[in-house]
Scaffold this motif. Structure first.
Motif, PDB file in Angstrom:
ATOM      1  N   GLU A 297       0.838  -1.194   0.000  1.00 39.85           N
ATOM      2  CA  GLU A 297       0.000   0.000   0.000  1.00 39.85           C
ATOM      3  C   GLU A 297       0.872   1.242   0.000  1.00 39.85           C
ATOM      4  O   GLU A 297       1.814   1.354   0.772  1.00 39.85           O
ATOM      5  N   LYS A 298       0.533   2.176  -0.882  1.00 38.31           N
ATOM      6  CA  LYS A 298       1.250   3.444  -0.982  1.00 38.31           C
ATOM      7  C   LYS A 298       0.604   4.458  -0.050  1.00 38.31           C
ATOM      8  O   LYS A 298      -0.553   4.287   0.360  1.00 38.31           O
ATOM      9  N   PRO A 299       1.295   5.538   0.281  1.00 38.66           N
ATOM     10  CA  PRO A 299       0.721   6.554   1.166  1.00 38.66           C
ATOM     11  C   PRO A 299      -0.579   7.173   0.635  1.00 38.66           C
ATOM     12  O   PRO A 299      -1.436   7.592   1.420  1.00 38.66           O
ATOM     13  N   ASP A 300      -0.757   7.180  -0.693  1.00 41.73           N
ATOM     14  CA  ASP A 300      -1.982   7.759  -1.261  1.00 41.73           C
ATOM     15  C   ASP A 300      -3.152   6.782  -1.275  1.00 41.73           C
ATOM     16  O   ASP A 300      -4.229   7.093  -1.757  1.00 41.73           O
ATOM     17  N   GLY A 301      -2.935   5.565  -0.752  1.00 37.58           N
ATOM     18  CA  GLY A 301      -4.010   4.579  -0.684  1.00 37.58           C
ATOM     19  C   GLY A 301      -4.026   3.592  -1.833  1.00 37.58           C
ATOM     20  O   GLY A 301      -4.732   2.593  -1.782  1.00 37.58           O
ATOM     21  N   SER A 302      -3.287   3.874  -2.887  1.00 39.76           N
ATOM     22  CA  SER A 302      -3.214   2.924  -3.999  1.00 39.76           C
ATOM     23  C   SER A 302      -2.276   1.783  -3.622  1.00 39.76           C
ATOM     24  O   SER A 302      -1.609   1.822  -2.586  1.00 39.76           O
ATOM     25  N   THR A 303      -2.232   0.768  -4.463  1.00 40.06           N
ATOM     26  CA  THR A 303      -1.372  -0.385  -4.192  1.00 40.06           C
ATOM     27  C   THR A 303      -0.481  -0.664  -5.389  1.00 40.06           C
ATOM     28  O   THR A 303      -0.763  -0.230  -6.512  1.00 40.06           O
ATOM     29  N   GLU A 304       0.608  -1.378  -5.132  1.00 40.05           N
ATOM     30  CA  GLU A 304       1.471  -1.858  -6.205  1.00 40.05           C
ATOM     31  C   GLU A 304       1.865  -3.290  -5.885  1.00 40.05           C
ATOM     32  O   GLU A 304       1.884  -3.693  -4.717  1.00 40.05           O
ATOM     33  N   PRO A 305       2.154  -4.079  -6.920  1.00 42.36           N
ATOM     34  CA  PRO A 305       2.562  -5.462  -6.687  1.00 42.36           C
ATOM     35  C   PRO A 305       3.836  -5.507  -5.837  1.00 42.36           C
ATOM     36  O   PRO A 305       4.691  -4.630  -5.935  1.00 42.36           O
ATOM     37  N   ALA A 306       3.935  -6.552  -5.034  1.00 41.53           N
ATOM     38  CA  ALA A 306       5.090  -6.713  -4.164  1.00 41.53           C
ATOM     39  C   ALA A 306       5.387  -8.196  -3.994  1.00 41.53           C
ATOM     40  O   ALA A 306       4.573  -9.050  -4.352  1.00 41.53           O
ATOM     41  N   VAL A 307       6.549  -8.470  -3.445  1.00 40.14           N
ATOM     42  CA  VAL A 307       6.922  -9.827  -3.056  1.00 40.14           C
ATOM     43  C   VAL A 307       7.154  -9.789  -1.552  1.00 40.14           C
ATOM     44  O   VAL A 307       7.894  -8.939  -1.045  1.00 40.14           O
ATOM     45  N   ILE A 308       6.511 -10.699  -0.843  1.00 38.52           N
ATOM     46  CA  ILE A 308       6.619 -10.744   0.608  1.00 38.52           C
ATOM     47  C   ILE A 308       7.517 -11.919   0.981  1.00 38.52           C
ATOM     48  O   ILE A 308       7.302 -13.043   0.513  1.00 38.52           O
ATOM     49  N   ILE A 309       8.523 -11.661   1.806  1.00 41.28           N
ATOM     50  CA  ILE A 309       9.432 -12.697   2.284  1.00 41.28           C
ATOM     51  C   ILE A 309       9.021 -13.047   3.711  1.00 41.28           C
ATOM     52  O   ILE A 309       8.931 -12.161   4.571  1.00 41.28           O
ATOM     53  N   PHE A 310       8.773 -14.339   3.934  1.00 40.68           N
ATOM     54  CA  PHE A 310       8.336 -14.821   5.248  1.00 40.68           C
ATOM     55  C   PHE A 310       9.379 -15.735   5.866  1.00 40.68           C
ATOM     56  O   PHE A 310      10.114 -16.420   5.150  1.00 40.68           O
ATOM     57  N   ARG A 311       9.420 -15.775   7.158  1.00 35.90           N
ATOM     58  CA  ARG A 311      10.110 -16.822   7.918  1.00 35.90           C
ATOM     59  C   ARG A 311       9.029 -17.376   8.828  1.00 35.90           C
ATOM     60  O   ARG A 311       8.534 -16.684   9.706  1.00 35.90           O
ATOM     61  N   ASP A 312       8.628 -18.623   8.548  1.00 36.88           N
ATOM     62  CA  ASP A 312       7.490 -19.241   9.222  1.00 36.88           C
ATOM     63  C   ASP A 312       6.273 -18.374   8.923  1.00 36.88           C
ATOM     64  O   ASP A 312       5.952 -18.182   7.759  1.00 36.88           O
ATOM     65  N   LYS A 313       5.629 -17.805   9.910  1.00 42.11           N
ATOM     66  CA  LYS A 313       4.452 -16.975   9.657  1.00 42.11           C
ATOM     67  C   LYS A 313       4.754 -15.481   9.786  1.00 42.11           C
ATOM     68  O   LYS A 313       3.860 -14.655   9.684  1.00 42.11           O
ATOM     69  N   PHE A 314       6.027 -15.130   9.974  1.00 42.20           N
ATOM     70  CA  PHE A 314       6.410 -13.748  10.206  1.00 42.20           C
ATOM     71  C   PHE A 314       6.955 -13.106   8.934  1.00 42.20           C
ATOM     72  O   PHE A 314       7.746 -13.699   8.213  1.00 42.20           O
ATOM     73  N   VAL A 315       6.548 -11.871   8.687  1.00 37.09           N
ATOM     74  CA  VAL A 315       7.023 -11.123   7.523  1.00 37.09           C
ATOM     75  C   VAL A 315       8.437 -10.623   7.810  1.00 37.09           C
ATOM     76  O   VAL A 315       8.664  -9.915   8.795  1.00 37.09           O
ATOM     77  N   LEU A 316       9.378 -11.016   6.969  1.00 41.34           N
ATOM     78  CA  LEU A 316      10.746 -10.509   7.059  1.00 41.34           C
ATOM     79  C   LEU A 316      10.919  -9.243   6.246  1.00 41.34           C
ATOM     80  O   LEU A 316      11.662  -8.347   6.624  1.00 41.34           O
ATOM     81  N   SER A 317      10.256  -9.196   5.079  1.00 39.33           N
ATOM     82  CA  SER A 317      10.425  -8.037   4.211  1.00 39.33           C
ATOM     83  C   SER A 317       9.303  -7.968   3.191  1.00 39.33           C
ATOM     84  O   SER A 317       8.756  -8.987   2.780  1.00 39.33           O
ATOM     85  N   VAL A 318       8.973  -6.751   2.804  1.00 38.13           N
ATOM     86  CA  VAL A 318       8.044  -6.489   1.707  1.00 38.13           C
ATOM     87  C   VAL A 318       8.855  -5.760   0.645  1.00 38.13           C
ATOM     88  O   VAL A 318       9.385  -4.676   0.897  1.00 38.13           O
ATOM     89  N   LEU A 319       8.984  -6.371  -0.528  1.00 38.13           N
ATOM     90  CA  LEU A 319       9.844  -5.839  -1.584  1.00 38.13           C
ATOM     91  C   LEU A 319       9.042  -5.393  -2.789  1.00 38.13           C
ATOM     92  O   LEU A 319       8.071  -6.057  -3.177  1.00 38.13           O
ATOM     93  N   THR A 320       9.488  -4.310  -3.400  1.00 38.84           N
ATOM     94  CA  THR A 320       8.944  -3.953  -4.708  1.00 38.84           C
ATOM     95  C   THR A 320       9.369  -5.048  -5.691  1.00 38.84           C
ATOM     96  O   THR A 320      10.299  -5.814  -5.423  1.00 38.84           O
ATOM     97  N   ILE A 321       8.729  -5.098  -6.824  1.00 38.45           N
ATOM     98  CA  ILE A 321       9.103  -6.080  -7.841  1.00 38.45           C
ATOM     99  C   ILE A 321      10.557  -5.862  -8.267  1.00 38.45           C
ATOM    100  O   ILE A 321      11.320  -6.824  -8.411  1.00 38.45           O
ATOM    101  N   GLU A 322      10.954  -4.615  -8.435  1.00 40.43           N
ATOM    102  CA  GLU A 322      12.332  -4.316  -8.844  1.00 40.43           C
ATOM    103  C   GLU A 322      13.336  -4.819  -7.805  1.00 40.43           C
ATOM    104  O   GLU A 322      14.362  -5.409  -8.155  1.00 40.43           O
ATOM    105  N   ASP A 323      13.050  -4.587  -6.523  1.00 39.11           N
ATOM    106  CA  ASP A 323      13.966  -5.054  -5.484  1.00 39.11           C
ATOM    107  C   ASP A 323      13.961  -6.573  -5.364  1.00 39.11           C
ATOM    108  O   ASP A 323      14.988  -7.182  -5.077  1.00 39.11           O
ATOM    109  N   ALA A 324      12.817  -7.205  -5.603  1.00 38.98           N
ATOM    110  CA  ALA A 324      12.758  -8.668  -5.575  1.00 38.98           C
ATOM    111  C   ALA A 324      13.610  -9.264  -6.693  1.00 38.98           C
ATOM    112  O   ALA A 324      14.331 -10.242  -6.482  1.00 38.98           O
TER     113      ALA A 324
END
Length: 77
Positions: free
Chosen positions: A32-59
């Motif tokens: 989610e962006k500050p303006d309320g819109s969204t962009e695709p992302a890749v979420i990195i998990f360890r077990d059930k915990f979020v380690l990182s939320v990455l933009t597609i470019e960073d992924a």
């Protein structure tokens, strides 16, 4: 390209690192962006915990670095 000395993990962390690797995975998501819109992302998990939320470019950048690391002399003797 990987440069510099490789990181050396301490032996006392060996089993925690092995177990952590088995529990680490990624899933597609939305950032989610500050303006309320969204962009695709890749979420990195360890077990059930979020380690990182990455933009597609960073992924993609991280994926390339992971591949480069597997092909490094440090990981291939």
């Amino acid at each position: 390209m990987i440069t510099g000395r490789p990181f050396r993990a301490k032996p006392e962390w060996y089993w925690q690192n092995i177990d952590g690797g088995l529990l680490t995975y990624s899933r597609p998501g939305l950032m989610e962006k500050p303006d309320g819109s969204t962009e695709p992302a890749v979420i990195i998990f360890r077990d059930k915990f979020v380690l990182s939320v990455l933009t597609i470019e960073d992924a993609i950048r991280l994926a390339d670095q992971l591949i480069d690391s597997t092909e490094s002399p440090a990981t291939n003797g």
